[in-house]
Design a protein around this motif. Structure first.
Motif, mmCIF file in Angstrom:
data_model
loop_
_atom_site.group_PDB
_atom_site.id
_atom_site.type_symbol
_atom_site.label_atom_id
_atom_site.label_comp_id
_atom_site.label_asym_id
_atom_site.label_seq_id
_atom_site.Cartn_x
_atom_site.Cartn_y
_atom_site.Cartn_z
ATOM 1 N N UNK A 147 126.171 -13.254 36.993
ATOM 2 C CA UNK A 147 126.568 -14.499 37.643
ATOM 3 C C UNK A 147 127.412 -15.287 36.652
ATOM 4 N N UNK A 148 128.534 -15.837 37.124
ATOM 5 C CA UNK A 148 129.460 -16.557 36.256
ATOM 6 C C UNK A 148 129.930 -17.827 36.936
ATOM 7 N N UNK A 149 129.931 -18.935 36.208
ATOM 8 C CA UNK A 149 130.472 -20.187 36.730
ATOM 9 C C UNK A 149 131.430 -20.785 35.708
ATOM 10 N N UNK A 150 132.525 -21.351 36.203
ATOM 11 C CA UNK A 150 133.483 -22.095 35.383
ATOM 12 C C UNK A 150 133.519 -23.502 35.948
ATOM 13 N N UNK A 151 133.025 -24.463 35.157
ATOM 14 C CA UNK A 151 132.889 -25.829 35.658
ATOM 15 C C UNK A 151 134.202 -26.477 36.011
ATOM 16 N N UNK A 152 135.258 -26.214 35.235
ATOM 17 C CA UNK A 152 136.568 -26.812 35.505
ATOM 18 C C UNK A 152 137.656 -25.952 34.894
ATOM 19 N N UNK A 153 138.789 -25.875 35.592
ATOM 20 C CA UNK A 153 139.984 -25.199 35.091
ATOM 21 C C UNK A 153 141.051 -26.261 34.930
ATOM 22 N N UNK A 154 141.519 -26.432 33.698
ATOM 23 C CA UNK A 154 142.450 -27.510 33.383
ATOM 24 C C UNK A 154 143.783 -26.909 32.959
ATOM 25 N N UNK A 155 144.869 -27.322 33.617
ATOM 26 C CA UNK A 155 146.216 -26.861 33.283
ATOM 27 C C UNK A 155 147.048 -28.057 32.862
ATOM 28 N N UNK A 156 147.391 -28.101 31.592
ATOM 29 C CA UNK A 156 148.240 -29.175 31.047
ATOM 30 C C UNK A 156 147.698 -30.547 31.399
ATOM 31 N N UNK A 157 146.379 -30.712 31.321
ATOM 32 C CA UNK A 157 145.761 -32.005 31.573
ATOM 33 C C UNK A 157 145.380 -32.265 33.012
ATOM 34 N N UNK A 158 145.642 -31.309 33.914
ATOM 35 C CA UNK A 158 145.325 -31.478 35.333
ATOM 36 C C UNK A 158 144.184 -30.555 35.728
ATOM 37 N N UNK A 159 143.141 -31.122 36.311
ATOM 38 C CA UNK A 159 142.007 -30.337 36.784
ATOM 39 C C UNK A 159 142.387 -29.678 38.108
ATOM 40 N N UNK A 160 142.391 -28.333 38.134
ATOM 41 C CA UNK A 160 142.785 -27.627 39.363
ATOM 42 C C UNK A 160 141.596 -26.985 40.061
ATOM 43 N N UNK A 161 140.369 -27.348 39.654
ATOM 44 C CA UNK A 161 139.201 -26.875 40.381
ATOM 45 C C UNK A 161 138.230 -26.092 39.523
ATOM 46 N N UNK A 162 137.226 -25.559 40.177
ATOM 47 C CA UNK A 162 136.188 -24.763 39.525
ATOM 48 C C UNK A 162 136.079 -23.417 40.235
ATOM 49 N N UNK A 163 135.379 -22.474 39.594
ATOM 50 C CA UNK A 163 135.251 -21.128 40.159
ATOM 51 C C UNK A 163 133.868 -20.575 39.865
ATOM 52 N N UNK A 164 133.438 -19.637 40.695
ATOM 53 C CA UNK A 164 132.123 -19.020 40.502
ATOM 54 C C UNK A 164 132.124 -17.608 41.060
ATOM 55 N N UNK A 165 131.390 -16.722 40.393
ATOM 56 C CA UNK A 165 131.158 -15.354 40.859
ATOM 57 C C UNK A 165 129.653 -15.167 40.970
ATOM 58 N N UNK A 166 129.189 -14.775 42.151
ATOM 59 C CA UNK A 166 127.756 -14.582 42.386
ATOM 60 C C UNK A 166 127.435 -13.097 42.507
ATOM 61 N N UNK A 167 126.526 -12.643 41.665
ATOM 62 C CA UNK A 167 125.985 -11.286 41.711
ATOM 63 C C UNK A 167 127.078 -10.221 41.690
ATOM 64 N N UNK A 168 127.850 -10.219 40.608
ATOM 65 C CA UNK A 168 128.798 -9.148 40.329
ATOM 66 C C UNK A 168 127.991 -7.925 39.884
ATOM 67 N N UNK A 169 128.190 -6.787 40.523
ATOM 68 C CA UNK A 169 127.420 -5.585 40.206
ATOM 69 C C UNK A 169 128.354 -4.396 40.032
ATOM 70 N N UNK A 170 127.983 -3.467 39.142
ATOM 71 C CA UNK A 170 128.779 -2.267 38.889
ATOM 72 C C UNK A 170 127.822 -1.092 38.713
ATOM 73 N N UNK A 171 127.407 -0.455 39.811
ATOM 74 C CA UNK A 171 126.404 0.613 39.720
ATOM 75 C C UNK A 171 126.897 1.879 39.041
ATOM 76 N N UNK A 172 128.224 2.080 38.941
ATOM 77 C CA UNK A 172 128.734 3.265 38.252
ATOM 78 C C UNK A 172 130.127 2.973 37.712
ATOM 79 N N UNK A 173 130.502 3.690 36.647
ATOM 80 C CA UNK A 173 131.844 3.562 36.093
ATOM 81 C C UNK A 173 132.151 4.789 35.243
ATOM 82 N N UNK A 174 133.434 4.990 34.940
ATOM 83 C CA UNK A 174 133.829 5.985 33.941
ATOM 84 C C UNK A 174 135.084 5.487 33.231
ATOM 85 N N UNK A 175 135.261 5.916 31.993
ATOM 86 C CA UNK A 175 136.399 5.500 31.192
ATOM 87 C C UNK A 175 136.879 6.666 30.336
ATOM 88 N N UNK A 176 138.179 6.970 30.411
ATOM 89 C CA UNK A 176 138.841 7.843 29.459
ATOM 90 C C UNK A 176 139.752 6.965 28.609
#
Length: 327
Positions: A147-176
């Protein structure tokens, strides 16, 4: 600590800088202790010289049980070094991650897998990657939730909102992971699900995506009802890059030496504003499918989204671009 435990700790310390670093630092002592419960008849302590000459023969397998990470960052800023007034800042970041690997049959294939790390070299004259050394990291039956939350996103002094991810899951992966002259070759595939992603400044203008799944493909039952999320059955992994076919995801860092890119309408060369500066070049081929059970904006409901059989044989990105952002 016996020689096996010492060897494992050294291996895990080395791996802490690799893509498998998540959870390894905190679990190195646990894995080492699990390797020590019995002393077999005839075992002898190794000298320091013998320890340095000891190598793993078939890779490393990693299991994790009931691992939890909590992370808080007051602010993270990206800025232009030539103009500090131009920046993007993520404020009040909080994340909670839980990991269990090798403790249950997450994917339902009647076996319990774990994370496996191997190093190998392809020996096949017909292969486009013949002779290339590669690191291979694969994980199955991963009970990973974030779970991830970002309270505020600020661009050059301007608050453009907040963001959140609920229950990000990755049951399998592979990497070369491999290398070429001035960059990195890789292939990454994963099954990824997200209960919800939201972004906005108030409830009236919040974009909400619910039931997000990235996978290799989907089957519908019945097949003619992709608009009904209850019929969706995901299979395989969404994949970036294709190592075996010689078309990996590549990341390069280089210096632009091209004086001009094209001629204007009068036939005069247009100077390249990036000449002499460094840039990052990314080629990101991909294949897979994306589905979202519900999309909403404020009080408006836009229903489900299905993007099946996505195939990008080449997706080229340069950072910064050739115009350096100048109109």
């Amino acid at each position: 600590m016996g020689p096996i435990g010492t060897l494992l700790c050294r291996c895990l310390s080395y791996l802490a800088g690799s893509p498998a670093r998540t959870g390894i630092r905190g679990l190195s002592l646990l894995v080492a202790l699990l390797a020590l419960p019995c002393v077999a008849s005839g075992m002898e302590a190794l000298s320091e010289h013998q320890m340095k000459g000891t190598t793993a023969q078939a890779g490393i397998s990693i299991a994790m049980d009931d691992v939890t990470f909590y992370h808080h960052v007051d602010a993270f800023r990206l800025t232009d070094p030539d103009d500090p007034s131009g920046y993007m800042e993520f404020q009040d970041i909080e994340s909670l991650t839980t990991i269990d690997v090798g403790t249950s049959d997450v994917n339902g294939d009647n076996t319990i897998g774990c994370i496996t790390l191997d190093l190998f070299t392809v020996s096949d004259a017909t292969s486009p990657i013949n002779g290339k050394p590669l690191l291979y990291l694969v994980g199955a039956d991963i009970d990973y939730n974030k779970d991830l939350t970002i309270g505020a996103i600020n661009v050059c002094g301007t608050d453009i909102g907040s963001a959140a991810v609920d229950n990000y899951a990755m049951p399998s992966f592979h990497l070369y992971l491999g290398a070429h002259d001035c960059g990195v070759d890789l292939e990454f595939g994963a099954r990824i699900t997200m209960d919800q992603f939201s972004y906005g400044t108030s409830p009236d203008d919040t974009l909400t995506l619910s039931g997000i799944t990235l996978a290799g493909s989907f089957t519908d039952n019945p097949a003619d009802t992709p608009s009904d999320p209850s019929t969706w059955q995901a299979g395989g992994e969404f994949v970036l890059g294709d190592i075996a076919s010689g078309n990996p995801l590549t990341i390069d860092v280089a210096t632009d030496t091209t004086a001009s890119w094209a001629d204007d309408a009068d036939g005069n060369p247009i100077p390249n504003p990036r000449l002499g500066s460094g840039f990052i070049a990314i080629n990101m081929p991909m294949e897979g499918s994306l589905r979202i059970e519900n999309m909403g904006f404020g009080t408006n409901d836009f229903g489900a989204l299905a993007l099946d059989n996505i195939q990008a044989h080449k997706l080229y990105i340069e950072i910064p671009g050739r115009g350096l952002g100048v109109p």
